[in-house]
Design a protein around this motif. Structure first.
Motif, PDB file in Angstrom:
ATOM      1  N   GLN A   1       2.599   5.681   9.202  1.00  0.00           N
ATOM      2  CA  GLN A   1       3.102   4.529   9.964  1.00  0.00           C
ATOM      3  C   GLN A   1       3.869   3.565   9.075  1.00  0.00           C
ATOM      4  OE1 GLN A   1      -0.717   3.445  11.726  1.00  0.00           O
ATOM      5  NE2 GLN A   1       0.073   3.953  13.757  1.00  0.00           N
ATOM      6  N   GLN A   2       3.367   3.338   7.855  1.00  0.00           N
ATOM      7  CA  GLN A   2       4.046   2.433   6.936  1.00  0.00           C
ATOM      8  C   GLN A   2       5.392   2.996   6.508  1.00  0.00           C
ATOM      9  OE1 GLN A   2       2.714  -0.706   6.023  1.00  0.00           O
ATOM     10  NE2 GLN A   2       4.846  -0.969   5.394  1.00  0.00           N
ATOM     11  N   ALA A   3       5.435   4.292   6.249  1.00  0.00           N
ATOM     12  CA  ALA A   3       6.689   4.928   5.838  1.00  0.00           C
ATOM     13  C   ALA A   3       7.745   4.805   6.926  1.00  0.00           C
ATOM     14  CB  ALA A   3       6.443   6.384   5.484  1.00  0.00           C
TER      15      ALA A   3
ATOM     16  N   CYS B   1      11.018   7.978   1.390  1.00  0.00           N
ATOM     17  CA  CYS B   1       9.597   7.906   1.025  1.00  0.00           C
ATOM     18  C   CYS B   1       9.020   9.297   0.850  1.00  0.00           C
ATOM     19  CB  CYS B   1       8.819   7.151   2.116  1.00  0.00           C
ATOM     20  SG  CYS B   1       7.049   6.982   1.771  1.00  0.00           S
TER      21      CYS B   1
ATOM     22  N   ASP C   1      -6.706   7.770   5.408  1.00  0.00           N
ATOM     23  CA  ASP C   1      -5.520   7.092   4.869  1.00  0.00           C
ATOM     24  C   ASP C   1      -4.205   7.675   5.380  1.00  0.00           C
ATOM     25  OD1 ASP C   1      -7.226   5.496   3.385  1.00  0.00           O
ATOM     26  OD2 ASP C   1      -7.132   6.798   1.614  1.00  0.00           O
TER      27      ASP C   1
ATOM     28  N   LYS D   1       7.851   2.543   9.291  1.00  0.00           N
ATOM     29  CA  LYS D   1       8.176   1.125   9.463  1.00  0.00           C
ATOM     30  C   LYS D   1       9.133   0.634   8.392  1.00  0.00           C
ATOM     31  CE  LYS D   1       5.953  -3.447   9.658  1.00  0.00           C
ATOM     32  NZ  LYS D   1       4.652  -4.167   9.544  1.00  0.00           N
ATOM     33  N   ASN D   2       8.964   1.123   7.161  1.00  0.00           N
ATOM     34  CA  ASN D   2       9.788   0.635   6.048  1.00  0.00           C
ATOM     35  C   ASN D   2      11.243   1.049   6.159  1.00  0.00           C
ATOM     36  OD1 ASN D   2       7.504  -0.514   4.957  1.00  0.00           O
ATOM     37  ND2 ASN D   2       7.214   1.046   3.369  1.00  0.00           N
TER      38      ASN D   2
ATOM     39  N   ALA E   1      -2.181   5.610   8.338  1.00  0.00           N
ATOM     40  CA  ALA E   1      -1.591   4.352   7.879  1.00  0.00           C
ATOM     41  C   ALA E   1      -0.386   4.608   6.986  1.00  0.00           C
ATOM     42  CB  ALA E   1      -2.639   3.524   7.138  1.00  0.00           C
ATOM     43  N   ALA E   2      -0.470   5.650   6.132  1.00  0.00           N
ATOM     44  CA  ALA E   2       0.643   5.957   5.228  1.00  0.00           C
ATOM     45  C   ALA E   2       1.878   6.377   6.028  1.00  0.00           C
ATOM     46  CB  ALA E   2       0.234   7.065   4.260  1.00  0.00           C
TER      47      ALA E   2
ATOM     48  N   ASP F   1      10.105   5.016  -1.982  1.00  0.00           N
ATOM     49  CA  ASP F   1       8.689   4.686  -1.855  1.00  0.00           C
ATOM     50  C   ASP F   1       7.867   5.934  -2.108  1.00  0.00           C
ATOM     51  OD1 ASP F   1       9.423   2.120  -1.156  1.00  0.00           O
ATOM     52  OD2 ASP F   1       9.274   2.486   1.014  1.00  0.00           O
TER      53      ASP F   1
ATOM     54  N   MET G   1       3.621   7.385  -1.866  1.00  0.00           N
ATOM     55  CA  MET G   1       2.209   7.175  -1.553  1.00  0.00           C
ATOM     56  C   MET G   1       1.451   8.477  -1.751  1.00  0.00           C
ATOM     57  SD  MET G   1       2.453   4.866   1.925  1.00  0.00           S
ATOM     58  CE  MET G   1       4.077   5.313   2.525  1.00  0.00           C
TER      59      MET G   1
END
Length: 592
Positions: A547-549, A556, A541, A551-552, A544-545, A532, A534
């Motif tokens: 946290q998403q990393a 990344c 931003d 979670k995935n 959120a980036a 991944d 970003m």
């Protein structure tokens, strides 16, 4: 005894010692052991990164997290030469791994076969490894392997840990002999020397005479896993604690008595306490130039006016830079427990004795907090460094393992990051090798598969080792790399601005055609590798980036554009002789 090939013996010994991984890259010089590893692949796993230096950094980081060594495997010539940087990085920071290098067959020694180093002695690569390892062995027959393997494993972890080299001629992997596995090494029951009763009594006498003591801890405290004892000692006597980078986390970074790092880019309370203290109890650290303001009196420390108790398991480090009033060769955990037990019989050594000193220290902490905290909320584009550190501190879970590369970002994390657990903040401190943080995080993830592992690395450092993405994808390692993108070799650019009036050359990244700041699209690079990716250019931003990393749970890269013109406020100093050193930007030196 059983007739065994050398490669089989090595593989069986690693299995016996419960070494779960061997990190390495194939070559004609080590193909002779690969069959043995294939047959034992359910008991020891070969992890093959795309560069030998990466294999070494992975093994180094694995030990820093788990305190159990793994092995590396490289071929003759360039493959093993690529391991030198990783070995010296581990040696400089007292980290251990078994570096199995390969060499030309003994029947071809001194005949200049393919990739032999022979100018001064036949098959001479072990001599290359001597200054960058704790010990180099070169068994040239299968029947020499059992002793060499046992001695190598013991040497790695006895006393001060360090990497050990086992240089194996190609034929030894395939030749057979009547041999048996050596007995298990001491790796599972490390020696822990303690101090004498006289030394403990002398240390307590110095504490009884002091009014302004501090505790200074380093990697020796981490390696001995002395965090609980150090925290208990600090709490009982209310003595503030200063940490070197590799000591961070032994006492929680958010503990009221934790003052953080000391030196040029240290925290102001740490430097104030260090230079104004009357006694320093040093546990497992060595007063290098960056944590001692290049040894200029009154900037970080004030020896010999300040009394010094120096405790280290390595006698060579006692008095290296400052002559101690009391030097003690001991394991830090054992020594601190001895001190705690013996202090119960010394009622004059109590917290209220040092209460006025602690009030002073708390004043410095409040002053520093008022100075730095407003910038942690600054919303700018590109992002302000403090905002990045602060956001990660809020969002990353307490059990995160942070792997830091060399660069200006490292200075910011030294100054402000609060490690919550020991063995969770990995730094290449002694040798400051670029690539350690980029690669080491892979080894950390293998050492702690259930914990989030995040590397914060510079844009320069990441472009030195982008192949890590391939390894993460191949082995499904959910590592997150946060690239501190300031379009420069930022730490050196800052030196040019600070010491050479901004005459910048060779430190910024520009596009040759446009003259604009240039870097690859790191996020696209990651996606091209199957990870991944970003890009973050706005402060809103970043959270959120991250946290998403997490979670995935996939490899990344988060490319974060950071303001290159905001520099850490120096609270000590650092000198590159003969260039004059700078005065602190915040705080003043103290002359006793």
């Amino acid at each position: 005894m059983a007739k065994m090939k050398g490669g089989e013996l090595i593989a069986d010994y690693l299995v016996q010692e419960e070494v779960p991984y061997i990190f390495g890259i194939c070559g004609h010089g080590n193909v002779g052991i690969l069959d043995a590893l294939y047959e034992r692949r359910d008991r020891i796993k070969l992890i093959s990164p795309r560069h030998e230096q990466c294999a070494g950094h992975m093994a180094d980081a694995y030990f820093r997290v788990k305190h159990k060594p793994v092995a590396t495997l490289t071929s003759t010539g360039p493959g093993s030469a690529n391991l030198v940087m990783a070995a010296i990085t581990a040696l400089s920071d007292s980290s251990a791994f078994l570096a199995i290098t390969s060499n030309v067959p003994t029947s071809q020694h001194n005949r200049a076969p393919f990739q032999e180093l022979y100018k001064h002695n036949q098959a001479d690569f072990a001599q290359v490894m001597r200054p960058v390892t704790k010990r180099a062995f070169q068994p040239t027959r299968v029947d020499m392997l059992p002793l060499a393997l046992r001695q190598a494993m013991d040497t790695m972890v006895t006393g001060r840990p360090g990497p050990v080299n086992l240089d194996i001629p190609y034929n030894v992997y395939q030749e057979e002999a009547d041999v048996e596995l050596p007995p298990r090494a001491h790796v599972h029951g490390r020696h822990r020397p303690g101090a004498s009763e006289a030394d403990i009594a002398a240390a307590l006498d110095l504490l009884a005479a002091a009014r302004k003591p501090v505790i200074f801890i380093g990697h020796g405290a981490t390696l001995s896993e002395a965090g609980p004892e150090i925290t208990e000692l600090a709490d009982r006597l209310q003595i503030p604690v200063i940490t070197s980078p590799n000591g961070m986390g032994c006492i929680r970074g958010d503990h009221a008595l934790a003052l953080g790092f000391i030196g040029r880019n240290g925290a102001y309370p740490a430097n104030e306490a260090g230079r104004r203290s009357d006694l320093v109890l040093t546990l497992g650290t060595r007063f290098d130039d960056r944590s001692a303001s290049s040894w200029h009196a009154g900037y970080s420390w004030n020896f010999p006016q300040t009394k010094l108790v120096h405790v280290d398991i390595d006698p060579q480090e006692l008095g290296r830079n400052y002559a101690p009033d009391l030097g003690v060769i001991a394991d830090v955990k054992v020594f601190t427990r001895q001190l705690l037990n013996a202090s119960a019989a010394r009622p004059e050594i109590e917290a209220k004795r040092y209460a006025p000193w602690l009030d002073q220290v708390r004043g410095w902490q409040a002053e520093w907090e008022a100075f730095v905290r407003p910038h942690f909320e600054d919303s700018t584009s590109p992002l302000r460094p403090e905002f990045v550190v602060g956001t990660l501190q809020k969002l990353l879970p307490e059990d995160v393992i942070l792997s830091l590369d060399s660069g200006v970002h490292h200075n910011w994390f030294m100054q402000f990051w609060q490690a919550r657990r020991p063995q969770s903040m990995l730094n290449s401190w002694g040798y400051s090798s670029m690539g350690f943080g980029v690669c080491g995080v892979l080894g950390a993830q293998l050492a702690a598969p259930g914990r989030p592992c995040v590397a914060v690395v510079g844009d320069g450092g990441f472009t030195m080792a982008p192949y890590v993405l391939c390894t993460a994808v191949e082995y499904n390692l959910p590592v997150v790399w946060i690239v501190w993108n300031n379009f420069a070799w930022g730490a050196i650019r800052d030196l040019q601005y600070g010491l050479f009036d901004g005459r910048e050359i060779g430190t910024a990244f520009y596009h040759g055609a446009t003259g604009e700041p240039y870097n690859p699209d790191f996020a696209a690079w990651a996606r091209a590798c199957g990870a991944d990716g970003m890009t973050v250019k706005r402060p809103q931003d970043l959270g959120a980036a991250v946290q998403q990393a997490l979670k995935n749970k996939r490899p990344c890269v988060i490319d974060v554009h950071v303001d290159a013109d905001v520099r850490p406020p120096s609270t000590g100093t650092w000198q590159l002789p003969p260039i004059p050193y700078k005065e602190p930007a915040y705080g003043k030196p103290f002359k006793a």
